[in-house]
Design a protein around this motif. Structure first.
Motif, PDB file in Angstrom:
ATOM      1  N   LYS A 119     -21.346  20.703 -14.419  1.00 11.76           N
ATOM      2  CA  LYS A 119     -21.310  19.675 -13.381  1.00 11.76           C
ATOM      3  C   LYS A 119     -22.542  18.780 -13.426  1.00 11.76           C
ATOM      4  O   LYS A 119     -22.465  17.588 -13.126  1.00 11.76           O
ATOM      5  CB  LYS A 119     -21.186  20.350 -12.010  1.00 11.76           C
TER       6      LYS A 119
ATOM      7  N   LEU B 125     -22.143  15.609 -15.575  1.00 10.86           N
ATOM      8  CA  LEU B 125     -21.102  14.639 -15.254  1.00 10.86           C
ATOM      9  C   LEU B 125     -21.663  13.518 -14.369  1.00 10.86           C
ATOM     10  O   LEU B 125     -22.474  13.767 -13.482  1.00 10.86           O
ATOM     11  CB  LEU B 125     -19.945  15.318 -14.527  1.00 10.86           C
ATOM     12  N   ARG B 126     -21.222  12.303 -14.643  1.00 12.44           N
ATOM     13  CA  ARG B 126     -21.606  11.146 -13.835  1.00 12.44           C
ATOM     14  C   ARG B 126     -20.364  10.464 -13.292  1.00 12.44           C
ATOM     15  O   ARG B 126     -19.274  10.600 -13.855  1.00 12.44           O
ATOM     16  CB  ARG B 126     -22.403  10.138 -14.671  1.00 12.44           C
ATOM     17  N   ILE B 127     -20.547   9.736 -12.217  1.00  7.18           N
ATOM     18  CA  ILE B 127     -19.457   8.955 -11.631  1.00  7.18           C
ATOM     19  C   ILE B 127     -19.855   7.484 -11.633  1.00  7.18           C
ATOM     20  O   ILE B 127     -20.974   7.141 -11.240  1.00  7.18           O
ATOM     21  CB  ILE B 127     -19.144   9.412 -10.194  1.00  7.18           C
TER      22      ILE B 127
ATOM     23  N   GLN C 168     -15.065   9.664 -13.440  1.00  6.31           N
ATOM     24  CA  GLN C 168     -16.033  10.714 -13.714  1.00  6.31           C
ATOM     25  C   GLN C 168     -15.971  11.097 -15.181  1.00  6.31           C
ATOM     26  O   GLN C 168     -14.879  11.189 -15.768  1.00  6.31           O
ATOM     27  CB  GLN C 168     -15.754  11.938 -12.845  1.00  6.31           C
TER      28      GLN C 168
ATOM     29  N   ALA D  74     -14.812  15.870  -5.336  1.00  5.24           N
ATOM     30  CA  ALA D  74     -15.078  16.061  -6.763  1.00  5.24           C
ATOM     31  C   ALA D  74     -16.177  17.091  -6.981  1.00  5.24           C
ATOM     32  O   ALA D  74     -16.142  17.877  -7.943  1.00  5.24           O
ATOM     33  CB  ALA D  74     -15.471  14.726  -7.398  1.00  5.24           C
ATOM     34  N   ASP D  75     -17.147  17.107  -6.087  1.00  3.87           N
ATOM     35  CA  ASP D  75     -18.280  18.026  -6.226  1.00  3.87           C
ATOM     36  C   ASP D  75     -17.849  19.469  -5.994  1.00  3.87           C
ATOM     37  O   ASP D  75     -18.342  20.391  -6.657  1.00  3.87           O
ATOM     38  CB  ASP D  75     -19.370  17.623  -5.223  1.00  3.87           C
TER      39      ASP D  75
ATOM     40  N   GLU E 201     -23.050   2.393 -10.929  1.00  8.56           N
ATOM     41  CA  GLU E 201     -23.086   3.716 -10.323  1.00  8.56           C
ATOM     42  C   GLU E 201     -23.040   3.547  -8.812  1.00  8.56           C
ATOM     43  O   GLU E 201     -23.874   2.832  -8.238  1.00  8.56           O
ATOM     44  CB  GLU E 201     -24.356   4.464 -10.726  1.00  8.56           C
TER      45      GLU E 201
ATOM     46  N   PHE F  56     -16.316  11.782  -3.321  1.00 11.11           N
ATOM     47  CA  PHE F  56     -17.378  12.413  -4.098  1.00 11.11           C
ATOM     48  C   PHE F  56     -17.547  13.874  -3.701  1.00 11.11           C
ATOM     49  O   PHE F  56     -17.785  14.736  -4.559  1.00 11.11           O
ATOM     50  CB  PHE F  56     -18.698  11.669  -3.876  1.00 11.11           C
TER      51      PHE F  56
END
Length: 600
Positions: A315, A318-320, A377, A297-298, A397, A294
Motif C-alpha cells: 500500500k 501506491l499513489r492516487i 490508483q 481505497a485505504d 495529485e 480515498f
C-alpha cells in the motif's frame, strides 16, 4: 532631510490618523487583499519611524498569533481524523426519519462545535448535509444556510478559543499588563447574546430569510463541495459483510457515502429491500465524495473500484492521481473497463465523476465522455504512464486524504485536555495549544504538511501586520489623539451606553473591514479609554471581542458568511435584510449582559 524628520515627529499623531483612515478605506474598497494592506501599513509605520525596531521584534513575541496557528492545526486534526464528519454523518442518518428534528440537531451541533474548533471547516462540511436535510424536509436550502453561518459565529463567541479574534484581543491585552482571560470567561455573556440571536431568527427568520425563487436553484449541483464519484465495492468470498442486511451496511452511516444500487450477476437492482442480505460476488454501487473514496481505497484495497488485474504492490507504494478525459480521447463512447491504459497497466479506477449528474449504470459500464473526472490508483510505473498519456488532461495529485478514524480518540482527548487544563489554570492557553500540536503530530493524527496547510497563512500574516500597525499608532500618539478627542463625550456616558458606543463602532467597522484588523485597532483604543477614565478595561474588551466576531449584516464581514454566500447563491441584500436587525438585537443583548454580569 532634517526638516522632513522634524515634520514627521511634530505631526506624528495626525499623520498616524491619516494612515488609519487610509487603512480603513483600502479595506472597505477591497482593491487589494486585506493581508497586503496590513503588511504595507506596518511597513509604512516602520519607514516613517513610528515603529522602532525593538517594538517590531516584540510584535513577534505576542502569543496570540502562535496560539491561533496552533488552534488551526488542532482543528485540522479533528477534521483529518473524521471527528467533524462523524458529527455530520450522525445528523444525516436521522434526516429521512426526522427531517425537521434533524435541522434542530445539526444547528445545535454547529453552535456548540464552533465554541471549541475553527468554525470554517465545520460549515464547509455541513453545507452538503444542510442541502440533503432541506430536500427531505421540503424547505429551501437558502432558508437554512444563513442561519448555519450565524449559529457558527455565535457559537464561536462562547469561549476564548472559539474565534481567532478572542485570542487576539486577549494577547494584546496581556501585553499591556492585563490578566489573561479564562477559556470560559465569555460563556455567560455568549449564551445570553446567542439566546437573543436565536430567538430573533426563530421569530423573524420566516419573514426575513430568503427562499428559492424562480430561476434560482439550490440543488446539490450548485456547490462544488458536493462532487460525488461513482464507485463499486466487490464483496469478496471472505468478506465480513456477507449476511449483513443492506439497510445496515456500516459504510452508509457516513455522510459522504450513499448507496445507488446493487449488481448481482448480470442484473442491476436500484431499489433494494431493507431485509436484502449481502452475498459473495455482489458489486455494491456507491456514490462517494473524494475523501471518503480515498478512505475506502485505504481500508478495502482491491475490493474497491475496477481494474484488469490486482497491483500486488504494498500500500505504501501506491499513489492516487486525478485526471480528466481529453476531448480527443480515442476511447470516447466506450465502456470504462475497455479503455486501453487499464489493459496496458495495473491501474485501478477508483471512481468517476461527471458534471451535474452521476455516471452509470455501474463503474465498469460507464461510457466515457469528454471531461469525465477519474480517480486512478497505481504504482510508480503506472502513474508515470498515466502522466505521459496525451489523452488525459489536468493530471494532478488530489489534496484530499483518507480519514484516520482510528486516531480520532487521540485528537478528541487532546482538545478536551487543552480545554480542561486551561479552564482550571494549570498552564497558559498558548503553552497548552503548542503541546497539543506536538501530541497530534507525534500520534500521526495529521501529517506535518497537512498541519501547515491547515493554518490560514493570510490570517496569521494579517494579524502580525495589524499588531505592528497598532503599535506604530500608539507610538505616533494617534491613539491618544483619538481618545483625547472622544473623552469629553465618553466621560458623560453611563457604563451601559459606553459599552453600546464601543460595540457599535466595532461592529460597524467589522462589517466593512476584516475583523482581526478591527480587533487590534479597537483594543488599543479601549485600553487607553479605560486608563483615562480610571475604570476596569475588561468589560470594554468583552464588547470588542463580541462585536468583532458577531458580524451578520454583510457576506464579507466573516468567512463563514462568505462561504454560504457563494454556496447558497444569495444576493448581497439577503444578508442586509436579516443581518442588520440581527446585529442590533445581538449587540443590545451583549451590552446588557456585559453590564449586568461583568461590570457589576
Amino acid at each position: 532631510m532634517e526638516l522632513i524628520s522634524n515634520f514627521l515627529t511634530v505631526n506624528s499623531a495626525w499623520i498616524g490618523l491619516g494612515l488609519l483612515i487610509g487603512l480603513i478605506t483600502l479595506f472597505a474598497l477591497e482593491k487589494f487583499p486585506p493581508v497586503i494592506v496590513a503588511v504595507a501599513s506596518a511597513a509604512l509605520t516602520l519607514i516613517l519611524g513610528y515603529l522602532p525596531r525593538e517594538d517590531m521584534e516584540q510584535v513577534f513575541a505576542n502569543p496570540a498569533p502562535i496560539t491561533i496557528a496552533a488552534m488551526f492545526i488542532l482543528s485540522g486534526a479533528l477534521v483529518r481524523t473524521g471527528v467533524v464528519e462523524a458529527v455530520a454523518s450522525a445528523a444525516s442518518r436521522r434526516t429521512k426519519r426526522f427531517p425537521r428534528l434533524s435541522i434542530v440537531e445539526i444547528f445545535s451541533g454547529t453552535f456548540f462545535a464552533s465554541a471549541l474548533v475553527n468554525n470554517t471547516p465545520v460549515v464547509i462540511i455541513l453545507i452538503p448535509v444542510i442541502r440533503q436535510i432541506a430536500r427531505v424536509a421540503r424547505v429551501s436550502a437558502k432558508f437554512l444556510l444563513i442561519p448555519l453561518s450565524y449559529l457558527s459565529i455565535m457559537g464561536g463567541t462562547l469561549t476564548l478559543i472559539g474565534t481567532s479574534t478572542n485570542l487576539l484581543v486577549d494577547g494584546i491585552a496581556q501585553r499591556e499588563g492585563e490578566p489573561a482571560f479564562g477559556i470560559f470567561e465569555l460563556t455567560q455573556v455568549g449564551l445570553i447574546a446567542a439566546a437573543a440571536g436565536i430567538a430573533f431568527l426563530l421569530i423573524a427568520g420566516r419573514y426575513m430569510l430568503p427562499v428559492e425563487t424562480n430561476g434560482e436553484s439550490d440543488s446539490e449541483d450548485a456547490s462544488p463541495l458536493e462532487k460525488r464519484y461513482l464507485t463499486e465495492l466487490l464483496v469478496e468470498a471472505r468478506s465480513p459483510l456477507i449476511g449483513t442486511r443492506y439497510a445496515e451496511l456500516p459504510l452508509l452511516s457516513r455522510a459522504g457515502i450513499s448507496l445507488t444500487g446493487l449488481r448481482r450477476g448480470h442484473a442491476i437492482h436500484r431499489k433494494i429491500a431493507d431485509d436484502a442480505l449481502i452475498a459473495a460476488g455482489d458489486r455494491i454501487l456507491l456514490a462517494a465524495d473524494q475523501t471518503e473514496l480515498f478512505s475506502l481505497a485505504d481500508t478495502l484495497g482491491d475490493a474497491i473500484g475496477v481494474a484488469n488485474a490486482p497491483s500486488h504492490l504494498p500500500k505504501e507504494q501506491l499513489r492516487i492521481v486525478q485526471a480528466s478525459i481529453a476531448p480527443t480521447h480515442p476511447a470516447l463512447g466506450r465502456r470504462l473497463s475497455e479503455i486501453p491504459f487499464l489493459a496496458k497497466t495495473r491501474a485501478r479506477i477508483l471512481g468517476v465523476s461527471r458534471s451535474r449528474h452521476l455516471a452509470g449504470p455501474t463503474l465498469s459500464d460507464v461510457k466515457l465522455r469528454a471531461a469525465d473526472h477519474l480517480l486512478i490508483q497505481g504504482g510508480p510505473d503506472c502513474i508515470r504512464a498515466i502522466e505521459s498519456n496525451v489523452n488525459l488532461i489536468d493530471i494532478a495529485e488530489p489534496e484530499a486524504r483518507p480519514f484516520r478514524r482510528l486516531k480520532a480518540p487521540i485528537a478528541i482527548l487532546t482538545m478536551l485536555g487543552i480545554i480542561g487544563l486551561a479552564s482550571i489554570g494549570v498552564w497558559s492557553i498558548e503553552m497548552l495549544a503548542i503541546t497539543g500540536v506536538a501530541v497530534v503530530l507525534l500520534a500521526r493524527c495529521i501529517d506535518p504538511e497537512e498541519a501547515w496547510r491547515s493554518i490560514d497563512g493570510n490570517v496569521i500574516v494579517l494579524i502580525f501586520g495589524m499588531l505592528a500597525f497598532g503599535v506604530g499608532l500608539q507610538q505616533a500618539g494617534t491613539v491618544d489623539l483619538i481618545v483625547g478627542a472622544a473623552m469629553p463625550y465618553i466621560a458623560m456616558l453611563s457604563p451601559l451606553f459606553l459599552l453600546i458606543a464601543i460595540y457599535t463602532l466595532t461592529s460597524l467597522l467589522t462589517e466593512t473591514v476584516t475583523n482581526n484588523a478591527v480587533a487590534v485597532i479597537m483594543t488599543a483604543i479601549v485600553l487607553s479609554v479605560a486608563e483615562n477614565l480610571g475604570i476596569d478595561p475588561r468589560p470594554l474588551l468583552f464588547a470588542v471581542m463580541f462585536a468583532a466576531s458577531a458580524s451578520f449584516a454583510t457576506p464579507i464581514g466573516y468567512q463563514t458568511n462568505t462561504i454560504v454566500y457563494a454556496a447558497g447563491n444569495y444576493r448581497f441584500a439577503d444578508f442586509l435584510k436579516i443581518g442588520v436587525p440581527m446585529n442590533i438585537v445581538v449587540g443590545l443583548a451583549t451590552c446588557v449582559a456585559i453590564d449586568w454580569l461583568v461590570w457589576r
